[in-house]
Motif scaffolding. Structure first.
Motif, short mmCIF file in Angstrom:
data_model
loop_
_atom_site.label_atom_id
_atom_site.label_comp_id
_atom_site.label_asym_id
_atom_site.label_seq_id
_atom_site.Cartn_x
_atom_site.Cartn_y
_atom_site.Cartn_z
N ALA A 126 -15.20 63.85 54.74
CA ALA A 126 -14.63 64.11 53.40
C ALA A 126 -13.31 63.06 53.70
N THR A 127 -12.75 62.05 52.74
CA THR A 127 -11.77 61.75 52.68
C THR A 127 -10.64 62.08 51.68
N PRO A 128 -9.77 62.09 51.74
CA PRO A 128 -8.71 62.34 50.68
C PRO A 128 -8.72 61.46 49.37
N THR A 129 -8.26 61.81 48.34
CA THR A 129 -8.38 60.49 47.32
C THR A 129 -7.19 59.59 47.47
N THR A 130 -6.24 59.96 48.33
CA THR A 130 -5.33 59.12 48.71
C THR A 130 -5.61 58.16 49.70
N ALA A 131 -6.74 58.41 50.54
CA ALA A 131 -7.10 57.62 51.64
C ALA A 131 -7.23 56.16 51.30
N LYS A 132 -6.82 55.29 52.11
CA LYS A 132 -7.27 53.86 51.90
C LYS A 132 -8.52 53.21 51.58
#
Length: 161
Positions: A81-87
């Motif tokens: 899972a990648t945070p919504t802030t991940a580039k």
């Protein structure tokens, strides 16, 4: 190491997408014109038929396979899972993979069936119906590739490729 794999996969995807998208994009104006005019024996129709030969969409489906592999390589190097802030968003690659799989296993085979219908049925109305079915799907397919390319550009920027 994982950034290198994502970088490599992104580069291969960004080079591979035009191989599928460009022939479709080039086909759209003429096939739309033939489908709207209903004239399947015009010179314009003959131009379309020189490109839209049996196997055209099978080739596009086959071109999806290595791109699906590259999506899976990138996904294997991204966290679950990648945070919504991940580039770099995992969902970009999941969405790309899923769309490519659908194109490869469902959409392109159906479009290929439409080509086969066009070449095998004698009735002009059935031929025209097959062409119109193809015309109806091309814009959304091309749009999918535009979105994929935009997400790959964002990935490249994030990786500073």
């Amino acid at each position: 190491m994982s950034a290198d794999t994502i970088k490599s996969a992104s580069n291969k995807l960004i080079k591979g997408i035009p191989q599928i998208k460009d022939p479709l994009t080039q086909l759209v104006p003429n096939i739309e014109s033939v489908a709207s005019s209903g004239n399947i024996v015009s010179d314009e129709a003959q131009d379309v038929l020189q490109v839209l030969t049996p196997g055209f969409f099978t080739l596009q489906a086959n071109r999806c396979l290595p791109l699906i592999v590259e999506c899976n390589k990138a996904l294997s190097n991204l966290p679950p899972a990648t945070p919504t802030t991940a580039k770099i968003q995992r969902r970009w690659f999941e969405s790309m993979r899923d769309e490519l799989q659908t194109l490869q296993s469902q959409t392109f085979p159906q479009l290929e069936a439409n080509i086969n219908t066009f070449y095998t049925v004698p009735e002009p109305a059935s031929k025209l119906s097959a062409l119109r079915s193809i015309v109806g799907q091309l814009p959304s397919i091309i749009q999918s590739f535009v979105v994929m390319t935009a997400n790959l550009v964002k990935t490249r920027i994030a990786l500073r490729i």
